[in-house]
Design a protein around this motif. Structure first.
Motif, PDB file in Angstrom:
ATOM      1  N   SER A   1     -16.989   5.988   1.303  1.00 41.82           N
ATOM      2  CA  SER A   1     -15.907   4.834   1.144  1.00 41.82           C
ATOM      3  C   SER A   1     -16.083   3.612   2.167  1.00 41.82           C
ATOM      4  O   SER A   1     -16.855   3.781   3.132  1.00 41.82           O
TER       5      SER A   1
ATOM      6  N   ARG B   1      -6.873   7.984   3.567  1.00 44.41           N
ATOM      7  CA  ARG B   1      -6.804   6.881   2.595  1.00 44.41           C
ATOM      8  C   ARG B   1      -7.656   6.687   1.299  1.00 44.41           C
ATOM      9  O   ARG B   1      -7.195   6.229   0.297  1.00 44.41           O
ATOM     10  N   SER B   2      -8.593   7.214   1.668  1.00 40.34           N
ATOM     11  CA  SER B   2      -9.826   7.301   0.544  1.00 40.34           C
ATOM     12  C   SER B   2      -9.111   8.479  -0.751  1.00 40.34           C
ATOM     13  O   SER B   2      -9.270   8.134  -1.801  1.00 40.34           O
TER      14      SER B   2
ATOM     15  N   GLN C   1     -14.847   3.010  -3.277  1.00 43.84           N
ATOM     16  CA  GLN C   1     -15.466   4.529  -2.943  1.00 43.84           C
ATOM     17  C   GLN C   1     -16.344   4.776  -4.012  1.00 43.84           C
ATOM     18  O   GLN C   1     -16.290   4.456  -5.091  1.00 43.84           O
TER      19      GLN C   1
ATOM     20  N   GLN D   1       0.641  -1.331  -0.170  1.00 38.89           N
ATOM     21  CA  GLN D   1       0.040  -0.140   0.254  1.00 38.89           C
ATOM     22  C   GLN D   1       0.788   1.153   0.048  1.00 38.89           C
ATOM     23  O   GLN D   1       0.443   2.104  -0.615  1.00 38.89           O
TER      24      GLN D   1
ATOM     25  N   THR E   1      -8.989   2.353   0.177  1.00 41.03           N
ATOM     26  CA  THR E   1      -9.765   1.755   1.097  1.00 41.03           C
ATOM     27  C   THR E   1     -10.613   0.611  -0.188  1.00 41.03           C
ATOM     28  O   THR E   1     -10.111   0.697  -1.307  1.00 41.03           O
ATOM     29  N   ASP E   2     -11.459  -0.004   0.232  1.00 44.52           N
ATOM     30  CA  ASP E   2     -11.857  -1.446  -0.753  1.00 44.52           C
ATOM     31  C   ASP E   2     -12.473  -0.586  -1.700  1.00 44.52           C
ATOM     32  O   ASP E   2     -12.571  -1.032  -2.873  1.00 44.52           O
TER      33      ASP E   2
ATOM     34  N   TYR F   1     -14.992  -0.110   3.746  1.00 47.09           N
ATOM     35  CA  TYR F   1     -14.025  -1.479   4.032  1.00 47.09           C
ATOM     36  C   TYR F   1     -14.817  -2.470   4.003  1.00 47.09           C
ATOM     37  O   TYR F   1     -15.668  -2.615   4.943  1.00 47.09           O
ATOM     38  N   GLY F   2     -14.813  -3.388   3.164  1.00 51.43           N
ATOM     39  CA  GLY F   2     -15.582  -4.488   2.960  1.00 51.43           C
ATOM     40  C   GLY F   2     -16.987  -3.985   2.824  1.00 51.43           C
ATOM     41  O   GLY F   2     -17.475  -3.221   1.947  1.00 51.43           O
TER      42      GLY F   2
ATOM     43  N   ALA G   1     -17.406   3.706   5.882  1.00 57.34           N
ATOM     44  CA  ALA G   1     -16.459   4.265   6.514  1.00 57.34           C
ATOM     45  C   ALA G   1     -16.747   5.931   6.635  1.00 57.34           C
ATOM     46  O   ALA G   1     -16.322   6.700   7.601  1.00 57.34           O
TER      47      ALA G   1
ATOM     48  N   THR H   1      -9.233   7.168   7.310  1.00 59.68           N
ATOM     49  CA  THR H   1     -10.203   6.907   6.355  1.00 59.68           C
ATOM     50  C   THR H   1     -10.165   8.022   5.143  1.00 59.68           C
ATOM     51  O   THR H   1      -9.804   7.561   3.887  1.00 59.68           O
TER      52      THR H   1
END
Lengths: 297, 230
Positions: free
Chosen positions: B9, B45-46, B54, A185, B51-52, B11-12, B16, B42
């Motif tokens: 956004s 990270r977005s 978005q 990452q 993230t997973d 996660y799974g 979040a 988050t």
């Protein structure tokens, strides 16, 4: 005794070539590639077929097999593995499936020749790669019998290990691979195209497997099942050496190859395998993360 | 200028961030405030697509990055100083810094400002990053981000877990990066005092939503108490 060590060294060399690819792909991408042995097998068949159809000898077969196995590896990565990143058990199962398919495809095409059935263009009988004559004549040097083909294996392995080290530690591409191994990452956040680098890494590891196949073809029968045992040995080396560690992989291949060679000559192959497994179990109990592992720090 | 519009956004399956819209004006510092676990990290990270999943828009100077993979966002000019630094312990300090350079337009190099603000790093380029103290690792993470020649710097609690005598030094450097290099900075912070000193604007998060935002001068104690007091 020096003869025995020499044979052990050449076994270690093949082991190392197989394990280098596995170590890089597992270390960089977290992919357990069960089809790696089949890439070895494809490399061996590339050498056999190139000899029969193109009249190419060993020296041309080596780069050809590197490219063939490398491209096949790239295809496997593109079609299958890239959909499974981060799912380690799934990669194991999926690549095992690929291994079975590859094995059966080759068996369908070439496997019958084992039973003396003529296959068009391939001839009958067991398949071997022709080794150039000057590599088959033992040379006596001061009482020490030098096996030229075994020496050739060792030299090729040394060169490819050196090349791999240079790529990994002296080029921007290698820096990207090592960064991905440690933190994919953050690597991506630093502008590294993880997918592209992973695909190329996978192709390179597959190419090394192909080269190992050619070298194996020089002293072993080429057959569809030949990859299965090779991949197990390769993983033993990776686990003992420590994932993603070039030095660990080299050392582990050296140790396991030598043990195999020495014990096999003193007793027999079966005992040698048992001893190798026992040593591996002992080493893993002693150092669960392998001899060298940056993740253990 | 970095603009997030209606950003969701995930996660799974768990969401979040909910409908987050904030703007970091060019050359300013935007402080992202809120309690632990409200989605500040988050949010950063977005912006980088880590993230997973978005949806919504992320515009950097008009260019929509929302559909781009992480490395392209980095190359577009967004650099990240993550929580916990995330430097690579067995890479040398030089390798750690140059790692950020893969996002740079030109050849990879140690940024000119690094010797001025982090002389200790320059004197120890060939030592492994893992031997550095927490504060030095934070400097290293900042140097790595600068090597990307970014337009926007995302900083996640840059003074967290750092020995107190270094905290102020890091804070001053963040302000210098903004004033001297003109970097746009999105700063995730728990320390309201520093946010007031450094930032131009703020966005307060609660449960993955923006509950208050505006110029930092308009951040009232009442808002701070309501959304940050424990």
């Amino acid at each position: 005794m020096s003869d025995i060590i020499f044979i052990g060294l050449s076994l270690s060399s093949i082991l190392l070539l197989v394990a280098l690819g596995l170590s890089i792909t597992y270390g960089a991408m977290g992919v357990i590639n069960m089809a790696h042995g089949e890439l070895v097998m494809i490399g061996a068949y590339t050498a056999v077929l190139a000899g029969i159809h193109l009249g190419l000898n060993l020296f041309f077969a080596l780069p050809l097999a590197f490219v063939t196995s490398g491209l096949l590896g790239l295809l496997i990565e593109r079609v299958l593995i890239r959909r499974l990143y981060g799912r380690i058990i799934d990669t194991l199962l999926a690549t095992w499936g690929v291994a079975i398919v590859l094995q059966q495809l080759v068996r369908l095409e070439f496997g019958l020749s084992f039973f003396g059935i003529h296959v068009e263009g391939l001839g009958s009988g067991l398949q071997n790669m022709a080794v150039p004559a000057f590599l088959t004549q033992p040379v006596d040097i001061a009482g020490f019998t030098l096996q030229p083909y075994r020496s050739f294996i060792i030299v090729v392995t040394l060169l490819l290990t050196g090349l791999t080290w240079w790529l990994m530690y002296r080029t921007p591409m290698g820096a990207q691979v090592r960064a991905i191994m440690r933190n994919p990452q953050i690597a991506a956040a630093c502008g590294i195209d993880v997918r592209r680098v992973s695909a190329l890494t996978f192709a390179y590891g597959s190419g090394l497997a192909g080269v190992a196949g050619v070298l194996l073809a020089g002293f072993k029968t080429v057959m569809p099942e030949m990859g299965a045992s090779v991949v197990v040995d390769g993983f033993l080396v990776v686990v003992v050496g420590g994932v993603g560690s070039l030095l660990g992989t080299v050392l582990a291949a050296g140790i396991l190859g030598q043990i195999n060679g020495v014990v096999a000559l003193l007793s027999n192959d079966i005992i040698a395998r048992a001893v190798v497994f026992a040593v591996v179990i002992g080493l893993i109990l002693w150092r669960p993360r392998g001899l060298f592992s940056f993740k253990s720090r | 200028m970095l603009t997030l519009t209606n950003l969701d956004s995930f996660y799974g399956r768990s969401q979040a961030l909910h409908d987050v819209s904030v703007t970091a004006r060019a050359g300013t510092i935007l402080a992202v405030l809120g309690r632990n676990g409200v989605g500040k990290t988050t949010l950063l990270r977005s912006i980088l697509g880590l993230t997973d999943r978005q949806s919504g828009a992320i515009r950097l100077e008009g260019e929509d990055l929302a559909a781009q993979p992480t490395y392209r966002r980095a190359k577009a000019g967004i650099a990240y100083v993550p929580q916990g630094r995330m430097i690579i312990p067995d890479f040398t300090i030089r390798e750690n810094i140059l790692m950020g350079g893969f996002a740079a337009k030109g050849p990879r190099a140690i940024p000119e400002i690094v010797p001025k603000i982090f002389p200790y790093l320059m004197d120890n380029l060939d030592r492994p990053g893992g031997v550095l103290s927490g504060g030095q690792q934070q400097q290293l993470a900042i140097a790595r981000a600068l090597a990307a020649e970014p337009k926007v710097l995302l900083m996640d609690e840059p003074t967290e877990g750092i020995q107190p005598n270094i905290v102020e030094q890091i804070e001053d450097i963040i302000i210098r990066l903004n004033t001297e290099l003109g970097l746009t900075i999105i700063l995730v912070e728990q320390n309201v005092g520093f946010a007031r000193r450094a930032a131009h604007d703020f966005a307060m998060l609660e449960n993955g939503r923006v509950v208050a935002d505006g110029a930092i001068a308009s951040l009232t104690e009442e808002t701070v108490t309501r959304h940050m007091a424990i």
